[in-house]
Design a protein around this motif. Structure first.
Motif, short mmCIF file in Angstrom:
data_model
loop_
_atom_site.label_atom_id
_atom_site.label_comp_id
_atom_site.label_asym_id
_atom_site.label_seq_id
_atom_site.Cartn_x
_atom_site.Cartn_y
_atom_site.Cartn_z
N VAL A 58 -5.31 54.04 80.00
CA VAL A 58 -4.02 55.82 79.68
C VAL A 58 -5.56 56.91 79.85
O VAL A 58 -6.93 55.59 80.11
CB VAL A 58 -3.50 55.95 78.49
CG1 VAL A 58 -3.59 57.10 78.07
CG2 VAL A 58 -3.16 54.60 78.28
N ARG A 59 -5.03 57.64 79.81
CA ARG A 59 -6.38 58.72 80.63
C ARG A 59 -7.03 58.95 79.30
O ARG A 59 -6.25 58.69 78.60
CB ARG A 59 -5.72 59.91 81.23
CG ARG A 59 -4.92 59.41 82.80
CD ARG A 59 -4.72 60.93 83.29
NE ARG A 59 -3.63 60.54 84.47
CZ ARG A 59 -4.01 60.34 85.47
NH1 ARG A 59 -5.59 60.24 85.60
NH2 ARG A 59 -2.90 59.67 87.00
N PHE A 66 -6.26 59.40 65.75
CA PHE A 66 -5.28 60.48 65.19
C PHE A 66 -4.68 61.26 65.86
O PHE A 66 -4.99 61.42 66.81
CB PHE A 66 -5.87 60.55 63.99
CG PHE A 66 -7.06 60.51 63.19
CD1 PHE A 66 -6.75 59.26 62.26
CD2 PHE A 66 -8.15 60.42 64.11
CE1 PHE A 66 -7.65 58.71 61.78
CE2 PHE A 66 -9.94 59.64 62.68
CZ PHE A 66 -9.27 58.82 62.60
N VAL A 67 -3.67 61.76 65.09
CA VAL A 67 -2.41 62.31 65.62
C VAL A 67 -3.03 64.23 65.68
O VAL A 67 -2.72 63.99 66.19
CB VAL A 67 -0.99 62.59 64.83
CG1 VAL A 67 -0.12 63.30 65.30
CG2 VAL A 67 -0.17 61.08 64.72
N SER A 68 -3.58 64.42 64.36
CA SER A 68 -4.24 65.58 64.55
C SER A 68 -5.49 66.07 65.41
O SER A 68 -5.40 67.27 65.52
CB SER A 68 -4.22 65.18 63.14
OG SER A 68 -5.55 64.33 62.53
N LYS A 69 -5.53 64.30 66.35
CA LYS A 69 -6.66 65.19 66.37
C LYS A 69 -6.76 63.63 68.29
O LYS A 69 -7.58 63.56 68.35
CB LYS A 69 -8.22 64.75 65.94
CG LYS A 69 -9.72 64.92 66.99
CD LYS A 69 -10.46 65.19 65.94
CE LYS A 69 -11.96 65.35 67.15
NZ LYS A 69 -13.24 65.38 65.69
N PRO A 70 -5.77 63.89 68.95
CA PRO A 70 -5.75 63.48 69.63
C PRO A 70 -6.64 63.38 71.12
O PRO A 70 -6.72 62.40 71.75
CB PRO A 70 -4.23 64.18 70.63
CG PRO A 70 -4.13 65.83 69.74
CD PRO A 70 -5.25 64.98 68.91
N LYS A 85 -13.91 63.33 82.44
CA LYS A 85 -13.04 63.97 82.45
C LYS A 85 -11.94 63.83 81.80
O LYS A 85 -11.90 62.51 81.75
CB LYS A 85 -12.33 64.66 83.99
CG LYS A 85 -13.52 65.28 84.82
CD LYS A 85 -12.99 65.33 86.27
CE LYS A 85 -12.48 64.34 86.90
NZ LYS A 85 -14.22 63.85 87.08
N GLY A 86 -11.07 64.32 81.48
CA GLY A 86 -9.80 64.28 80.77
C GLY A 86 -9.38 62.95 81.30
O GLY A 86 -8.30 62.47 80.61
N SER A 87 -8.72 63.57 82.19
CA SER A 87 -7.90 62.83 83.60
C SER A 87 -8.22 61.22 83.67
O SER A 87 -8.21 60.31 84.13
CB SER A 87 -7.92 63.50 84.65
OG SER A 87 -8.67 63.83 85.47
N ASP A 88 -9.82 61.23 83.58
CA ASP A 88 -10.84 59.85 83.43
C ASP A 88 -9.69 58.06 82.97
O ASP A 88 -9.81 58.57 82.23
CB ASP A 88 -12.13 59.89 83.42
CG ASP A 88 -13.21 60.74 84.24
OD1 ASP A 88 -12.05 61.07 85.08
OD2 ASP A 88 -13.94 61.44 84.21
N ILE A 439 -2.07 53.25 71.84
CA ILE A 439 -2.74 54.20 71.00
C ILE A 439 -1.98 54.88 70.38
O ILE A 439 -1.61 55.55 69.47
CB ILE A 439 -4.05 54.44 71.43
CG1 ILE A 439 -5.08 53.31 71.63
CG2 ILE A 439 -4.82 55.36 70.74
CD1 ILE A 439 -5.20 52.45 70.39
N PRO A 440 -1.17 55.87 71.73
CA PRO A 440 -0.25 56.97 71.25
C PRO A 440 0.66 56.80 70.10
O PRO A 440 1.43 57.20 69.20
CB PRO A 440 0.25 57.97 72.46
CG PRO A 440 -1.00 57.00 73.57
CD PRO A 440 -1.28 55.97 73.56
N GLU A 441 1.36 55.08 70.62
CA GLU A 441 2.08 55.29 69.27
C GLU A 441 1.78 54.54 67.97
O GLU A 441 2.44 54.95 67.28
CB GLU A 441 2.98 53.85 70.06
CG GLU A 441 4.27 54.70 70.84
CD GLU A 441 3.62 54.60 72.59
OE1 GLU A 441 4.45 55.50 73.37
OE2 GLU A 441 3.27 53.68 73.26
#
Length: 464
Positions: A58-59, A66-70, A85-88, A439-441
């Motif tokens: 996942v990038r 945390f949901v509040s601080k992705p 970078k965020g895409s790394d 992690i997002p879930e």
């Protein structure tokens, strides 16, 4: 509010929930007992690898705790290296460092909120309801809690059917690849290695051992002989955010219809990956819409295709695998392993069925099993899970996907009724949510369970 909470598990899911709880201000203080099972909580198996070759799939921008601080992980990584970078796709080792740093920060901050955290470096061996709440056994001691959350990750892998005891005893058949990778020494011999399975774990094993064993040849065997798909080089927006497609799927929860509509959407999209990514926010609710018979059909016929499309390789990893194939060091085949036995000369003879119905036997120096997560709570030897199932305190998912549970994490007892003070998050909620490992879930689950544990007014558990 539950005033004394126990978390069982030492991986990312447990770390996320513990941090979520300890960094909230509540009317009454919270006492947290965290049964980590070891001295370094937070990393778990997924992020415990020391290898720089093992990358997140996942990038970086999407791996916040945390949901509040992705974007929390990206900020952490950029503080170490401003060029990130965020895409790394960054090393999983770095993410393990991030988790541990956040845990240490949460433990440090707990006192300022009036909370008390006790890290227990043992695995919980038993859970028994009592008049006072729940009694937790560990070692030769017991402790009490008002509520408990199981965040134990996937279960220990079991050898596949057909593997003889002598093959396992030889040390050449590897059921759990991660301890093996941690201790595998460099070796220049022309070893023959078979990898059973072709998911992301198989790719990690291949990349690590091909570097440590430069003269080894690697075969891989799986039902369809296909690797995980690669991510796009650049991040892209989800296709239509799944809007029209999702609504059409909800109208007819039938696997064959769903597969046809997915194919149609992929044909009209700029890239099929955007269709899969657009489904991600809706996958759990779509899974809940599927009847059990349709879920079973999905597991039999479509699971492999979904897994390789949904859980993809970073582009640089895909390029490394392709290079090994071009060099002739890595070959993959379709088929099913039938048996593995130890020959007189110490090799492992592997019999596998070919697609046309014939069988082939090949000799290997090492065979490594990488067939995905074990979530079968009915058949596991995990001491705590086994005790819970035998005592009827929890109910196994009928399809072997962890525990029977409500979507919010409440576990169901042996009679199918939700337990008000027993929860789970992570891999063993696949039966209720399907997508429950990334992690997002995980962070959404941690937020939701924390909300319930710390609610000022006790909430009645919703009907199943």
């Amino acid at each position: 509010m539950f005033h004394k909470v126990a978390i069982i598990g030492g991986g990312a899911a447990a770390a996320t929930l513990a941090s979520e709880l300890l960094e909230r201000r509540t009317r009454h203080p919270l006492h947290l007992d965290w049964y980590t099972g070891g001295p370094e909580p937070g990393r778990g198996i997924a992020y415990g690898t020391p290898s720089q070759r093992h990358l997140l799939n996942v990038r970086a921008a999407s791996m916040g705790m945390f949901v509040s601080k992705p974007g929390g992980f990206l900020e952490y990584a950029q503080a170490l290296d401003p060029s990130v970078k965020g895409s790394d796709f960054l090393p999983r080792r770095m993410y393990g460092d991030f988790l541990q740093s956040r845990v240490q920060q949460a433990l440090k901050n707990a006192g300022s909120f009036g909370h008390d955290a006790n890290l227990v470096p043992f695995a919980a061996a038993s859970i028994v309801p009592s008049d006072e709440g729940i009694v937790i056994g560990y070692g030769d001691q017991t402790s009490h809690a008002d509520a408990v959350v199981l965040a134990i990750g996937s279960l220990p892998p079991r050898p596949l059917p057909g593997v003889e005891d002598a093959a396992i005893a030889s040390g050449r058949y590897i059921t759990d690849p991660w301890p093996f990778l941690a201790s595998a020494a460099p070796d220049d011999r022309p070893l023959r290695v078979l990898i059973i399975g072709l998911g992301l774990t198989a790719v990690d094993v291949l990349l690590e051992l091909s570097a440590r064993w430069p003269n080894a040849h690697f075969d891989a065997l799986s039902r369809h002989g296909k690797l995980p798909e690669p991510h796009l080089t650049a991040a892209s927006a989800p296709h239509d955010d799944g809007g029209e497609l999702i609504e059409s799927m909800r109208d007819d929860p039938n696997l064959r219809v769903w597969m046809r509509r997915l194919r149609d959407a992929a044909e009209t999209a700029e890239d099929w990956r955007t269709v899969v990514d657009g489904m991600r926010p809706h996958t759990q609710s779509l899974w809940r819409d599927l009847p059990t018979t349709e879920r079973a059909r999905f597991l039999r016929h479509a699971r492999w295709a979904w897994e390789r499309a949904r859980h993809r390789m970073p582009p640089q990893v895909a390029a490394q695998v392709a290079q090994l194939e071009a060099q002739g060091r890595f070959t993959r085949a379709r088929g099913r392993m039938r048996s593995v036995h130890l020959s007189a000369d110490g090799a492992l003879d592997v019999v596998h069925a070919l697609p046309a119905g014939a069988e082939s036997t090949d000799a290997y120096d090492v065979v490594i099993q990488t067939v995905g997560l074990n979530t079968d709570t009915q058949r596991t030897e995990h001491p705590l899970v086994r005790q819970l199932v035998i005592d009827g305190l929890v109910q196994p998912d009928p399809l072997g996907l962890g525990f029977a549970a409500l979507p919010d994490g409440h576990l169901l007892d042996g009679n199918g009724k939700p337990r008000p003070n027993m929860f789970a998050i992570g891999s063993l909620l696949r039966g209720a949510l399907w997508e429950s490992t990334a992690i997002p879930e995980i962070r959404k689950q941690a937020q939701g369970v924390a909300d319930m544990l710390l609610a000022e007014e006790s909430r009645r558990v919703a009907a199943r």
